[in-house]
Design an enzyme around this catalytic site. Structure first.
Site, PDB file in Angstrom:
ATOM      1  N   ASP A  13     -23.441  33.251  16.782  1.00  0.00           N
ATOM      2  CA  ASP A  13     -22.385  32.442  17.388  1.00  0.00           C
ATOM      3  C   ASP A  13     -21.301  32.077  16.389  1.00  0.00           C
ATOM      4  OD1 ASP A  13     -23.924  32.386  19.784  1.00  0.00           O
ATOM      5  OD2 ASP A  13     -25.124  30.785  18.907  1.00  0.00           O
ATOM      6  N   LYS A  16     -17.944  36.390  16.293  1.00  0.00           N
ATOM      7  CA  LYS A  16     -17.744  37.823  16.046  1.00  0.00           C
ATOM      8  C   LYS A  16     -16.829  38.437  17.095  1.00  0.00           C
ATOM      9  CE  LYS A  16     -22.228  38.423  16.111  1.00  0.00           C
ATOM     10  NZ  LYS A  16     -22.750  37.062  15.917  1.00  0.00           N
ATOM     11  N   GLY A  40     -23.736  36.733  23.398  1.00  0.00           N
ATOM     12  CA  GLY A  40     -22.618  36.314  24.234  1.00  0.00           C
ATOM     13  C   GLY A  40     -21.382  36.280  23.360  1.00  0.00           C
ATOM     14  N   HIS A  41     -20.573  37.332  23.425  1.00  0.00           N
ATOM     15  CA  HIS A  41     -19.384  37.408  22.577  1.00  0.00           C
ATOM     16  C   HIS A  41     -18.168  36.952  23.375  1.00  0.00           C
ATOM     17  CE1 HIS A  41     -21.556  40.607  19.919  1.00  0.00           C
ATOM     18  NE2 HIS A  41     -21.993  39.377  19.747  1.00  0.00           N
ATOM     19  N   GLN A 223     -26.058  38.875  17.328  1.00  0.00           N
ATOM     20  CA  GLN A 223     -26.871  37.900  16.593  1.00  0.00           C
ATOM     21  C   GLN A 223     -26.366  37.871  15.134  1.00  0.00           C
ATOM     22  OE1 GLN A 223     -28.940  40.242  18.717  1.00  0.00           O
ATOM     23  NE2 GLN A 223     -28.194  38.820  20.211  1.00  0.00           N
TER      24      GLN A 223
HETATM   25  P1  IMP Z   1     -34.292  36.353  21.590  1.00  0.00           P
HETATM   26  O1  IMP Z   1     -33.260  37.186  20.918  1.00  0.00           O
HETATM   27  O2  IMP Z   1     -33.955  36.033  23.024  1.00  0.00           O
HETATM   28  O3  IMP Z   1     -35.672  36.920  21.434  1.00  0.00           O
HETATM   29  O4  IMP Z   1     -34.332  34.919  20.864  1.00  0.00           O
HETATM   30  C1  IMP Z   1     -34.803  34.758  19.524  1.00  0.00           C
HETATM   31  C2  IMP Z   1     -33.971  33.725  18.790  1.00  0.00           C
HETATM   32  O5  IMP Z   1     -32.663  34.240  18.558  1.00  0.00           O
HETATM   33  C3  IMP Z   1     -33.765  32.421  19.563  1.00  0.00           C
HETATM   34  O6  IMP Z   1     -33.712  31.356  18.635  1.00  0.00           O
HETATM   35  C4  IMP Z   1     -32.398  32.598  20.202  1.00  0.00           C
HETATM   36  O7  IMP Z   1     -31.767  31.370  20.484  1.00  0.00           O
HETATM   37  C5  IMP Z   1     -31.687  33.363  19.098  1.00  0.00           C
HETATM   38  N1  IMP Z   1     -30.580  34.192  19.609  1.00  0.00           N
HETATM   39  C6  IMP Z   1     -30.663  35.363  20.273  1.00  0.00           C
HETATM   40  N2  IMP Z   1     -29.442  35.846  20.549  1.00  0.00           N
HETATM   41  C7  IMP Z   1     -28.566  34.971  20.045  1.00  0.00           C
HETATM   42  C8  IMP Z   1     -27.143  34.948  19.973  1.00  0.00           C
HETATM   43  O8  IMP Z   1     -26.439  35.853  20.439  1.00  0.00           O
HETATM   44  N3  IMP Z   1     -26.589  33.872  19.353  1.00  0.00           N
HETATM   45  C9  IMP Z   1     -27.349  32.889  18.789  1.00  0.00           C
HETATM   46  N4  IMP Z   1     -28.682  32.870  18.826  1.00  0.00           N
HETATM   47  C10 IMP Z   1     -29.288  33.907  19.434  1.00  0.00           C
END
Ligand code: IMP
Length: 433
Positions: A13, A16, A40-41, A223
Site C-alpha cells: 500500500d 505503487k 489493490g492498486h 504487495q
Molecule cells: P494474503 O496475501 O491474502 O494471503 O494475506 C497475507 C498478508 O498480506 C495479510 O497481512 C494481508 O493483509 C497482506 N496483504 C496482502 N495483499 C496486500 C496488499 O496488496 N497490500 C497490503 N497488504 C497486503
C-alpha cells in the site's frame, strides 16, 4: 527507458499504482509478476479513481501491452469482474495477455483459507481471504490448475481430482462439510476457457520478443518486500515473491534483462493484517494519521495500522532489492506534525539492532529507537518542485535517503498524477523527461 521494476519497500500500500501509471506512458509493456486480487492498486486520473486488483496499471494507457505473469494466482471470476467494470468505464483490453502457466484460484482455496485462519486462533495472519495462500500451496504441492488447463476442457475433471481430495481431507479433519459444487465449477471453467482463451499464451516469449524489438518493459510488483514469502516478516507474509527477485521467476524473463529497480516507500509506514509493526503509533495520533492518509485497504476496506518511518526495514529493502532510486509517497500526510519521529534502529534486550532479524518473535520484542526530526507545519499538498517544499520537509527527505542508503528520486505530494516531484538530480532524471 530501460526495463525497470517497481516494487514496494515496506508492507504494501505504498502507492505503487500511481507510480506505475506515471511511468507507463514511457514504456511499451507493463508486466505484473506476483500475487492475485489481494492487491489493490489505486490510480487517480483527473479526479477519476480506478482500483486495479489483478490487471496491470498500464491498462489505463491505450496501446500498452499488459502482461499477467506465471508468478500470479488468478481468480477467473475476479478477473472477469474487473474487466467488466473497467470496460463499463471505457477501458479497452485489446492488449492484455495472461500467462498459460499462471495458477488458478478456485472456490475451495477460499474455503481452505477460512479453515486455516480459524485454526490459527490468536495467531491468525489476517489475510485478505481471497484464497491466495492455498492457491500457492496447491501450486507448490503440484496439484494446482493453470490457465493452460482451461484450453483443454475435457481434461478438467481429471485435473481437479487431486485438489479435490486434498480439500476434502482437510474438511474431514476440521469436521467441515465440503461445499464446492465441482460439476458447476467445471462448467464455469469451460466458459472462462472460451472467453479468456485468446489471451492465454507463453508470456516469457512475448516479453523476450518485446526486448528483442527494443521495447521497454515496466515490471509491476504487488504487495511488498516485507510481505515477500522469503524476505518478509514470516509467517506474517503473503505467499508470493513480491520482492524484485520475483520478476525473473514470475514472468520468465532472464535477470540480465532487468536494468533498474525503483522502490516505493511511504513517508511513514502502514500495514494491514497481523504481524509486527515496530513503529506502530497507537492512540489518537495513529487515528489522525489514518484519517489524513485515508489508510483503509483498497481491496478489503480494513483500516491500516500506521507507524512512523522505519529506516531499518527500508534499508533492508534497499539492500535486498538493489533499489537504484526510491519514490517517497504521501509526504503531505505529515504536514500538520510539529515533530516527526523516524526509527533509526531497534533495541532488543538492551542491545542495538540495525538489521531486520529473521525471527518474528525477536522483531516483535524489538523497541524502536527514534530520531526526532522537526516537522514543517505547512501544506505541501500538490507541490510540484523541491523549491516549493518547506526547508524542514526537504531536510526530512534528505535524512530518510541518508538513513536508508538510497536516493529519493520522486516525491509524491497528492493522489493525482500531477502532484509529483521528479527530482532533476535523480539517477533516473533522464527517463522522467
Ligand atoms: P494474503 O496475501 O491474502 O494471503 O494475506 C497475507 C498478508 O498480506 C495479510 O497481512 C494481508 O493483509 C497482506 N496483504 C496482502 N495483499 C496486500 C496488499 O496488496 N497490500 C497490503 N497488504 C497486503
Amino acid at each position: 527507458m530501460p526495463n525497470i521494476v517497481v516494487a514496494g519497500a515496506q508492507w504494501g500500500d505504498e502507492g505503487k499504482g500511481k507510480i506505475v501509471d506515471l511511468l507507463a506512458s514511457r514504456v511499451q509493456v507493463v508486466a505484473r509478476y506476483n500475487g492475485g486480487h489481494n492487491a489493490g492498486h489505486t490510480v487517480i486520473i483527473g479526479g477519476e479513481r480506478y482500483v486495479l486488483h489483478l490487471i496491470p496499471a498500464g491498462i489505463l494507457h491505450p496501446g500498452i501491452l499488459c502482461v499477467m505473469g506465471n508468478g500470479m494466482v488468478i481468480d477467473p471470476w475476479a478477473l472477469e469482474k474487473e474487466m467488466q467494470e473497467l470496460a463499463a468505464r471505457g477501458i479497452e483490453f485489446g492488449d492484455l495477455v495472461i500467462s498459460d502457466r499462471a495458477h488458478l484460484i478456485l472456490p475451495h482455496h477460499r474455503a481452505l483459507e477460512a479453515i486455516a485462519e480459524e485454526r490459527r486462533g490468536s495467531r491468525r495472519l489476517g489475510t485478505t481471504s481471497r484464497g491466495i495462500g492455498p492457491a500457492y500451496e496447491d501450486k507448490a504441492g503440484r496439484r494446482g490448475l493453470r490457465m493452460v488447463d482451461l484450453l483443454t476442457p475435457e481434461t478438467l475433471p481429471g485435473k481437479l481430482e487431486e485438489a479435490r481430495r486434498h480439500y476434502e481431507d482437510i474438511c474431514r479433519a476440521a469436521e467441515r462439510t465440503p461445499d464446492v459444487d465441482w460439476e458447476r465449477l467445471v462448467t464455469d471453467l469451460v466458459g472462462f476457457g472460451e472467453r479468456l482463451g485468446p489471451r492465454i499464451c507463453d508470456v516469457s516469449l512475448v516479453l523476450q520478443r518485446a526486448v528483442a524489438q527494443g521495447h521497454s518493459i515496466l515490471f509491476e510488483g504487488a504487495q511488498a518486500t516485507l510481505l515477500d514469502v522469503d524476505f518478509g516478516t514470516y509467517p506474517y507474509v503473503t505467499s508470493s515473491s513480491a520482492a524484485v527477485g520475483g520478476v525473473a521467476s514470475g514472468l520468465g524473463i532472464p535477470p540480465t534483462r532487468i536494468d533498474a529497480a525503483l522502490g516505493i516507500v511511504k513517508a511513514y509506514t502502514t500495514r494491514v493484517g497481523s504481524g509486527p509493526l515496530p513503529t506502530e503509533i497507537g492512540g489518537s495520533l495513529e487515528e489522525e494519521l489514518r484519517r489524513r492518509g485515508s489508510e483503509y485497504g483498497a481491496s478489503t476496506g480494513r483500516p491500516r495500522r500506521c507507524g512512523w518511518f522505519d529506516a531499518v526495514i527500508a534499508r533492508y529493502s534497499v539492500r535486498m532489492n538493489g533499489f537504484d532510486s526510491l519514490a517517497l509517497i504521501k509526504l503531505d500526510v505529515l504536514d500538520a506534525l510539529a515533530e516527526i519521529p523516524v526509527c533509526i534502529g531497534y533495541r532488543h534486550r538492551g542491545e542495538l539492532v540495525s538489521e531486520l532479524p529473521a525471527d518474528v518473535a525477536v522483531v516483535e520484542a524489538c523497541e524502536p529507537v527514534y530520531e526526532r526530526l522537526p516537522g514543517w507545519s505547512a501544506p505541501t499538498s500538490g507541490a510540484r518542485s523541491m523549491d516549493a517544499l518547506p526547508e524542514a520537509a526537504r531536510r526530512y527527505i534528505d535524512r530518510l535517503a541518508e538513513l536508508v542508503g538510497c536516493e529519493i528520486g520522486i516525491v509524491s505530494t497528492g493522489p493525482d498524477r500531477h502532484d509529483t516531484i521528479f527530482r532533476s538530480n535523480s539517477r533516473f532524471a533522464a527517463w522522467f523527461d
